[in-house]
Design a protein around this motif. Structure first.
Motif, PDB file in Angstrom:
ATOM      1  N   LYS A 200      -6.038  11.270   8.547  1.00  0.00           N
ATOM      2  CA  LYS A 200      -4.744  11.743   9.044  1.00  0.00           C
ATOM      3  C   LYS A 200      -4.194  10.875  10.153  1.00  0.00           C
ATOM      4  CE  LYS A 200      -5.441  16.594   7.812  1.00  0.00           C
ATOM      5  NZ  LYS A 200      -5.495  17.994   8.289  1.00  0.00           N
ATOM      6  N   SER A 201      -5.068  10.220  10.903  1.00  0.00           N
ATOM      7  CA  SER A 201      -4.600   9.392  12.016  1.00  0.00           C
ATOM      8  C   SER A 201      -4.098   8.039  11.560  1.00  0.00           C
ATOM      9  CB  SER A 201      -5.739   9.192  13.020  1.00  0.00           C
ATOM     10  OG  SER A 201      -6.845   8.545  12.397  1.00  0.00           O
ATOM     11  N   GLU A 202      -4.215   7.749  10.213  1.00  0.00           N
ATOM     12  CA  GLU A 202      -3.809   6.441   9.695  1.00  0.00           C
ATOM     13  C   GLU A 202      -2.907   6.635   8.487  1.00  0.00           C
ATOM     14  OE1 GLU A 202      -7.224   4.100   8.895  1.00  0.00           O
ATOM     15  OE2 GLU A 202      -8.095   4.426  10.863  1.00  0.00           O
ATOM     16  N   SER A 203      -1.597   7.222   8.642  1.00  0.00           N
ATOM     17  CA  SER A 203      -0.686   7.442   7.488  1.00  0.00           C
ATOM     18  C   SER A 203       0.212   6.274   7.165  1.00  0.00           C
ATOM     19  CB  SER A 203       0.197   8.639   7.797  1.00  0.00           C
ATOM     20  OG  SER A 203       0.940   8.449   8.983  1.00  0.00           O
ATOM     21  N   GLY A 204       0.234   5.228   8.046  1.00  0.00           N
ATOM     22  CA  GLY A 204       1.142   4.108   7.811  1.00  0.00           C
ATOM     23  C   GLY A 204       0.465   2.939   7.135  1.00  0.00           C
ATOM     24  N   ARG A 205      -0.008   3.108   5.893  1.00  0.00           N
ATOM     25  CA  ARG A 205      -0.724   2.039   5.199  1.00  0.00           C
ATOM     26  C   ARG A 205       0.241   1.119   4.459  1.00  0.00           C
ATOM     27  NH1 ARG A 205      -6.084   2.292   4.425  1.00  0.00           N
ATOM     28  NH2 ARG A 205      -7.147   4.018   5.430  1.00  0.00           N
ATOM     29  N   GLN A 206      -0.133  -0.146   4.369  1.00  0.00           N
ATOM     30  CA  GLN A 206       0.649  -1.144   3.662  1.00  0.00           C
ATOM     31  C   GLN A 206      -0.177  -1.690   2.501  1.00  0.00           C
ATOM     32  OE1 GLN A 206       3.796  -1.915   4.435  1.00  0.00           O
ATOM     33  NE2 GLN A 206       3.782  -0.456   6.128  1.00  0.00           N
ATOM     34  N   ARG A 207       0.499  -2.221   1.488  1.00  0.00           N
ATOM     35  CA  ARG A 207      -0.197  -2.839   0.375  1.00  0.00           C
ATOM     36  C   ARG A 207      -0.987  -4.040   0.875  1.00  0.00           C
ATOM     37  NH1 ARG A 207       3.368  -4.560  -4.638  1.00  0.00           N
ATOM     38  NH2 ARG A 207       4.216  -6.014  -3.151  1.00  0.00           N
ATOM     39  N   GLY A 208      -2.206  -4.209   0.379  1.00  0.00           N
ATOM     40  CA  GLY A 208      -3.056  -5.309   0.815  1.00  0.00           C
ATOM     41  C   GLY A 208      -4.038  -4.920   1.883  1.00  0.00           C
ATOM     42  N   PHE A 209      -4.162  -3.611   2.202  1.00  0.00           N
ATOM     43  CA  PHE A 209      -5.078  -3.186   3.246  1.00  0.00           C
ATOM     44  C   PHE A 209      -6.519  -3.303   2.757  1.00  0.00           C
ATOM     45  CE2 PHE A 209      -6.369   0.632   1.184  1.00  0.00           C
ATOM     46  CZ  PHE A 209      -5.279   0.970   0.404  1.00  0.00           C
ATOM     47  N   VAL A 210      -7.451  -3.366   3.690  1.00  0.00           N
ATOM     48  CA  VAL A 210      -8.870  -3.367   3.365  1.00  0.00           C
ATOM     49  C   VAL A 210      -9.366  -1.927   3.437  1.00  0.00           C
ATOM     50  CG1 VAL A 210     -11.155  -4.179   4.021  1.00  0.00           C
ATOM     51  CG2 VAL A 210      -9.180  -5.696   4.249  1.00  0.00           C
ATOM     52  N   SER A 211      -9.813  -1.404   2.301  1.00  0.00           N
ATOM     53  CA  SER A 211     -10.192   0.007   2.224  1.00  0.00           C
ATOM     54  C   SER A 211     -11.452   0.278   3.024  1.00  0.00           C
ATOM     55  CB  SER A 211     -10.432   0.387   0.761  1.00  0.00           C
ATOM     56  OG  SER A 211      -9.300   0.134  -0.012  1.00  0.00           O
ATOM     57  N   LYS A 212     -11.422   1.347   3.792  1.00  0.00           N
ATOM     58  CA  LYS A 212     -12.621   1.779   4.490  1.00  0.00           C
ATOM     59  C   LYS A 212     -13.486   2.583   3.526  1.00  0.00           C
ATOM     60  CE  LYS A 212     -10.870   1.797   9.205  1.00  0.00           C
ATOM     61  NZ  LYS A 212     -10.713   2.569  10.449  1.00  0.00           N
ATOM     62  N   LEU A 213     -14.774   2.307   3.590  1.00  0.00           N
ATOM     63  CA  LEU A 213     -15.693   2.844   2.592  1.00  0.00           C
ATOM     64  C   LEU A 213     -15.696   4.361   2.545  1.00  0.00           C
ATOM     65  CD1 LEU A 213     -17.551   1.729   0.496  1.00  0.00           C
ATOM     66  CD2 LEU A 213     -19.417   1.770   2.138  1.00  0.00           C
ATOM     67  N   ASP A 214     -15.594   5.013   3.691  1.00  0.00           N
ATOM     68  CA  ASP A 214     -15.679   6.469   3.701  1.00  0.00           C
ATOM     69  C   ASP A 214     -14.368   7.126   3.277  1.00  0.00           C
ATOM     70  OD1 ASP A 214     -14.249   5.761   5.897  1.00  0.00           O
ATOM     71  OD2 ASP A 214     -15.334   7.015   7.330  1.00  0.00           O
ATOM     72  N   GLU A 215     -13.345   6.326   2.979  1.00  0.00           N
ATOM     73  CA  GLU A 215     -12.083   6.869   2.496  1.00  0.00           C
ATOM     74  C   GLU A 215     -11.924   6.697   0.994  1.00  0.00           C
ATOM     75  OE1 GLU A 215      -9.094   4.833   4.708  1.00  0.00           O
ATOM     76  OE2 GLU A 215      -9.212   6.191   6.406  1.00  0.00           O
ATOM     77  N   VAL A 216     -12.882   6.047   0.349  1.00  0.00           N
ATOM     78  CA  VAL A 216     -12.800   5.757  -1.083  1.00  0.00           C
ATOM     79  C   VAL A 216     -13.568   6.818  -1.857  1.00  0.00           C
ATOM     80  CG1 VAL A 216     -13.295   4.084  -2.891  1.00  0.00           C
ATOM     81  CG2 VAL A 216     -12.594   3.295  -0.610  1.00  0.00           C
ATOM     82  N   PHE A 217     -12.890   7.461  -2.804  1.00  0.00           N
ATOM     83  CA  PHE A 217     -13.474   8.573  -3.550  1.00  0.00           C
ATOM     84  C   PHE A 217     -13.209   8.422  -5.044  1.00  0.00           C
ATOM     85  CE2 PHE A 217     -12.909  10.242   0.671  1.00  0.00           C
ATOM     86  CZ  PHE A 217     -13.977  11.119   0.862  1.00  0.00           C
ATOM     87  N   SER A 218     -14.049   9.100  -5.813  1.00  0.00           N
ATOM     88  CA  SER A 218     -13.821   9.256  -7.247  1.00  0.00           C
ATOM     89  C   SER A 218     -13.435  10.705  -7.511  1.00  0.00           C
ATOM     90  CB  SER A 218     -15.076   8.902  -8.037  1.00  0.00           C
ATOM     91  OG  SER A 218     -14.860   9.078  -9.434  1.00  0.00           O
ATOM     92  N   ILE A 219     -12.498  10.910  -8.448  1.00  0.00           N
ATOM     93  CA  ILE A 219     -12.063  12.257  -8.799  1.00  0.00           C
ATOM     94  C   ILE A 219     -13.063  12.846  -9.793  1.00  0.00           C
ATOM     95  CG2 ILE A 219     -10.253  13.623  -9.912  1.00  0.00           C
ATOM     96  CD1 ILE A 219      -8.236  11.612  -8.850  1.00  0.00           C
ATOM     97  N   VAL A 220     -13.711  13.935  -9.398  1.00  0.00           N
ATOM     98  CA  VAL A 220     -14.744  14.541 -10.238  1.00  0.00           C
ATOM     99  C   VAL A 220     -14.300  15.862 -10.857  1.00  0.00           C
ATOM    100  CG1 VAL A 220     -16.629  13.390  -9.027  1.00  0.00           C
ATOM    101  CG2 VAL A 220     -15.816  15.617  -8.204  1.00  0.00           C
ATOM    102  N   LYS A 221     -13.187  16.410 -10.389  1.00  0.00           N
ATOM    103  CA  LYS A 221     -12.660  17.646 -10.960  1.00  0.00           C
ATOM    104  C   LYS A 221     -11.191  17.747 -10.603  1.00  0.00           C
ATOM    105  CE  LYS A 221     -13.240  22.702 -10.847  1.00  0.00           C
ATOM    106  NZ  LYS A 221     -13.994  23.845 -10.243  1.00  0.00           N
TER     107      LYS A 221
END
Length: 461
Positions: A200-221
């Motif tokens: 929530k503290s980082e809503s201003g993302r731009q294309r080309g950002f480096v993804s933080k590992l704990d923000e990357v998820f797979s949709i399981v349901k």
């Protein structure tokens, strides 16, 4: 059941009753990351796609609309000894995942946190970001995935019908030069898709950002609810899709609210050449086959006779769908101020119109009181495209201007389905199914003679 905006459905409890159109899709998903952390009941509109552009996406470059055929990922790998490299994954067989995906996502084969093996070969161009390459250095962890470059099939131009001083762009494209038509992207997530849940503290993302590992998820349901506009004009909200059944066959006399229609007339009728009535469906009685229509009239040259608006209930058999404005939610439309383009002609530079054309290509996202709501590639939404006789009234910071409209209409798409294989490449099994794209110029003078040859002559193939 998976439904998308614009789908026609009926109630499972009364399949012979009235039909409805899906107007809104809401989705809740359960997520799991590479650490095994599970987050439940997340609204899909909070999610970002892992890849900024994916195969099957529609993109805009200048005046041209294209469909992404293939995406080549730029993968950053951190090796076990601390060295880092950046790899263009042109050959996925040379960059092998070692840790299995939670669920298979063919459009995003790589994701942050994934263990990979880099096979030694000259076919994988790479750039070392940190440290020195070593001979036996071939296993590491993906730390970021971005779009390296894409291959695009250019299918049509917003300049169709008015001359085209701009040739199609090259097949291979830098993603920075493309604008994504991202209509309803929050409703398009599937099981197994990799996505990003931003903090929530980082809503201003731009294309080309480096993804933080704990923000990357797979949709399981995932869970879905839909809003349905029924033929009688009622709207049901938050409907369980399991209570609905898709309707695959719609006859010529099935109409829906906000649909554009015309009077069914004989070509020999002398009135047709002087005054044409077109209207917007307000409601339908599916059992009695009667339709309430708000009529408007135009003269033969397209002049609007607004003072003749009238509501009338007529038989469904006295109506035909408007041949040029058989629009559905999600359809792509073009708008162009042709006077400016004609003055500049072939001397115009592509870059001069790059931003301009973003307001000329967009998706139909809704209908409101007989108007068509369009979200343009620029991100602006307008709701005043209210004249199917051939022009759209658009407000620009208090200047009222008229723009001709071009559309990928259902009339064109219906005819092109049977012959599209001769013009467009077959899609691979890993790409989502795409509509066959064709454009034609909306011309009120040709409504009564609208046929297949008109469509073929106006297609960019």
């Amino acid at each position: 059941r998976s439904f998308v905006h614009g789908d026609i459905v009926c109630s499972i409890g009364n399949p012979a009753g009235q039909m409805g159109r899906i107007m809104k899709v809401e989705m809740l998903v359960d997520l799991e990351n590479v650490f095994g952390t599970v987050i439940k009941d997340v609204q899909s509109d909070r999610l970002l796609r892992l890849g900024s552009i994916m195969a099957g996406d529609h993109v805009v470059h200048g005046a041209w609309l294209g469909t992404v055929e293939k995406v080549v990922d730029k993968v950053s790998v951190l090796f076990d000894d601390g060295t880092k490299c950046e790899i263009m994954a042109t050959d996925k067989s040379k960059l092998l995942p070692l840790s299995p995906n939670l669920l298979d996502d063919m459009l995003c084969p790589y994701h942050p946190g994934q263990r990979v093996k880099v096979l030694p070969t000259g076919s994988l161009p790479s750039g070392w970001l940190c440290g020195i390459s070593k001979k036996n250095q071939n296993e590491g962890t993906v730390i970021s995935v971005e779009v390296g470059f894409v291959y695009v099939d250019w299918v049509s131009s917003a300049m169709v019908g008015v001359g085209n001083p701009f040739p199609p762009p090259s097949h291979e494209q830098d993603p920075e030069n493309l604008t994504l038509l991202s209509w309803f992207s929050a409703a398009n997530f599937q099981l197994g898709d990799w996505c990003i849940l931003p903090k929530k503290s980082e809503s201003g993302r731009q294309r080309g950002f480096v993804s933080k590992l704990d923000e990357v998820f797979s949709i399981v349901k995932k869970q879905i609810w839909v809003d349905v506009m029924w033929q009688d004009g009622r709207c049901s909200t938050a409907v369980d899709p399991h209570a609905l059944s898709p309707v695959n066959v719609i006859n010529a006399h099935d109409f829906f609210p906000d649909q554009f229609v015309m009077e069914k007339t004989s070509p020999d009728d002398p009135i047709v050449s002087t005054i044409r009535r077109w209207g917007v469906v307000k409601s339908v009685d599916a059992n009695e086959q009667i339709v309430k229509v708000k009529w408007r009239s135009t003269t033969g040259d397209g002049k609007d006779l607004g003072d003749r608006e009238v509501d009338e209930t007529v038989s469904a058999y006295e109506l035909v769908e408007h041949p040029d404005f058989s629009l559905n939610i999600g359809d792509i439309v073009f708008r162009s101020d042709t006077s400016t383009l004609r003055m500049t002609g072939c001397s115009a530079c592509w870059s001069d119109y790059q931003e301009y054309f973003l307001s000329c290509i967009g998706n139909v996202v809704g209908f409101k009181d007989g108007d068509i709501e369009v979200q343009w590639a620029s991100g602006v939404t307008t709701e005043d495209l209210s004249d199917p006789a051939g022009s759209a009234s658009v407000e620009v910071h208090n200047n009222h201007r008229k723009f001709p409209i071009f559309s990928l209409s259902q009339a064109a798409l219906g005819l092109f389905t049977s012959i599209a294989a001769d013009f467009f490449k077959a899609r691979g099994p890993t790409s989502p199914p795409q509509p066959n794209l064709c454009t034609h110029v909306i011309n009120v003078d040709s409504i009564q003679t609208f046929d297949g040859q008109d469509i073929l002559e106006s297609c960019d193939v």
